[in-house]
Design a protein around this motif. Structure first.
Motif, short mmCIF file in Angstrom:
data_model
loop_
_atom_site.label_atom_id
_atom_site.label_comp_id
_atom_site.label_asym_id
_atom_site.label_seq_id
_atom_site.Cartn_x
_atom_site.Cartn_y
_atom_site.Cartn_z
N ASP A 85 0.84 -1.21 0.00
CA ASP A 85 0.00 0.00 0.00
C ASP A 85 0.87 1.26 0.00
O ASP A 85 0.59 2.22 -0.72
N ILE A 86 1.93 1.24 0.80
CA ILE A 86 2.82 2.40 0.87
C ILE A 86 3.59 2.57 -0.44
O ILE A 86 3.82 3.69 -0.90
N ALA A 87 3.96 1.44 -1.05
CA ALA A 87 4.78 1.50 -2.27
C ALA A 87 3.97 1.79 -3.52
O ALA A 87 4.54 2.16 -4.56
N TRP A 216 13.70 -4.90 0.42
CA TRP A 216 12.82 -4.84 -0.75
C TRP A 216 13.59 -4.22 -1.91
O TRP A 216 14.72 -3.78 -1.76
N ALA A 217 12.94 -4.17 -3.07
CA ALA A 217 13.55 -3.49 -4.21
C ALA A 217 12.45 -2.96 -5.12
O ALA A 217 11.39 -3.59 -5.27
N LEU A 218 12.70 -1.81 -5.70
CA LEU A 218 11.89 -1.28 -6.79
C LEU A 218 12.64 -1.57 -8.08
O LEU A 218 13.87 -1.46 -8.12
N SER A 219 11.92 -1.94 -9.13
CA SER A 219 12.60 -2.22 -10.39
C SER A 219 11.75 -1.80 -11.58
O SER A 219 10.53 -1.61 -11.47
N LEU A 239 14.69 5.67 -10.13
CA LEU A 239 14.57 4.54 -9.22
C LEU A 239 15.17 4.83 -7.85
O LEU A 239 14.57 4.56 -6.81
N LEU A 240 16.37 5.39 -7.85
CA LEU A 240 17.03 5.72 -6.59
C LEU A 240 16.24 6.75 -5.80
O LEU A 240 16.14 6.67 -4.57
N HIS A 244 14.76 5.77 -2.19
CA HIS A 244 15.14 6.55 -1.01
C HIS A 244 13.90 7.08 -0.31
O HIS A 244 13.80 7.00 0.94
N GLN A 245 12.95 7.60 -1.08
CA GLN A 245 11.73 8.13 -0.47
C GLN A 245 10.96 7.03 0.26
O GLN A 245 10.46 7.25 1.38
N LEU A 246 10.88 5.85 -0.35
CA LEU A 246 10.16 4.75 0.29
C LEU A 246 10.90 4.29 1.55
O LEU A 246 10.26 4.01 2.58
N THR A 247 12.21 4.22 1.51
CA THR A 247 13.00 3.87 2.68
C THR A 247 12.73 4.83 3.83
O THR A 247 12.54 4.42 4.98
N GLU A 248 12.71 6.12 3.51
CA GLU A 248 12.46 7.14 4.54
C GLU A 248 11.06 7.01 5.12
O GLU A 248 10.85 7.17 6.33
N ARG A 249 10.08 6.71 4.29
CA ARG A 249 8.72 6.53 4.78
C ARG A 249 8.61 5.33 5.72
O ARG A 249 7.90 5.37 6.72
#
Length: 253
Positions: A85-87, A216-219, A239-240, A244-249
């Motif tokens: 949901d967050i991603a 996790w990974a985004l691709s 992608l980076l 990074h934004q998802l990691t911070e969230r």
């Protein structure tokens, strides 16, 4: 490894095989071959799992599928492990900005499993990766991105026990995987130059859990002509940014 541990390992292999075969399911022989066990053992385990509700059997086709008990357990575990949901907004933004297919994959032990996919506007797509598909770490861009940010000691142990070359070809020798790890650490994102299916390229960026581990990974995936050197740089930057934004969230969740 004691007998009890061996049984648990076999059950895990059976359930992972069924997960990768969804939604069609798999026959007993297929489950046995993919799990590395004999057909009688596979049938015995599947029957026992079915009695507990962990697997189900389609009476029409005879294929085995994941069962309702796993759904209930997964729903309980989702609060801790599910970040789809967050991603979702990051996948949508990546697909919209690039026209390519965007994915979220999660690390599960020595593998990554695709959790979610969003297709972009470009009409020609790669279907190497799809929801539920698993790859060993170091294979496909998501698994390459996750592996690259493990410790060197962990990578050494993993490559000693993994059979990447035997299962995925000469492009996955330990030396070749280490070269891509070095490249990924330099760029910040992983590049898969058509190593799984010729002409199907991918880029992946690791997403880290609150402890700083690549979880996790985004691709992004697409055809080779869309992944020129200049465009790879732009896709990698996007992608980076989203990784990074998802990691911070996730750190603030």
């Amino acid at each position: 490894m004691d007998t009890g541990t061996q049984v648990v390992s076999k059950i895990g292999a059976v359930l992972r095989t069924l997960s990768a075969s969804m939604p069609e399911g798999a026959g007993t022989t297929t489950v046995a071959g993919a799990s590395g066990i004999t057909r009688p053992t596979a049938h015995r385990l599947l029957t026992a799992l079915a009695a507990e509700g962990f697997v189900d059997r389609d009476q029409g086709t005879g294929r085995w599928l994941l069962g309702p008990e796993l759904y209930l357990m997964g729903s309980v575990a989702a609060d801790r492990y599910d970040i789809t949901d967050i991603a979702r907004e990051h996948l949508q933004a990546l697909a919209a900005a690039t026209g390519e297919s965007a994915f979220l994959s999660a690390r599960r032990g020595d593998e990554t499993v695709c959790l979610s996919r969003r297709d972009g506007s470009f009409p020609i797509r790669s279907f190497v990766l799809y929801e539920g598909k698993r790859f060993p770490l170091g294979v496909a861009s998501a698994g390459a991105a996750v592996l690259a940010f493990e410790s060197d000691d962990w990578i050494d142990r993993y490559l000693d026990r993994a059979s990447l070359e035997a299962e995925h070809g000469a492009a996955h020798t330990p030396a070749a995987v280490r070269a891509r790890i070095a490249e990924t650490r330099q760029l910040g994102y992983a590049v898969n130059p058509g190593l799984i299916v010729e002409g199907s390229w991918g880029l992946g960026a690791a997403v880290f859990d609150p402890a700083g581990k690549p979880a996790w990974a985004l691709s992004l995936t697409g055809i080779e002509s869309r992944f020129t050197p200049a465009r790879r740089s732009e896709l990698g930057r996007l992608l980076l940014q989203h990784a990074h934004q998802l990691t911070e969230r996730l750190r603030g969740r």
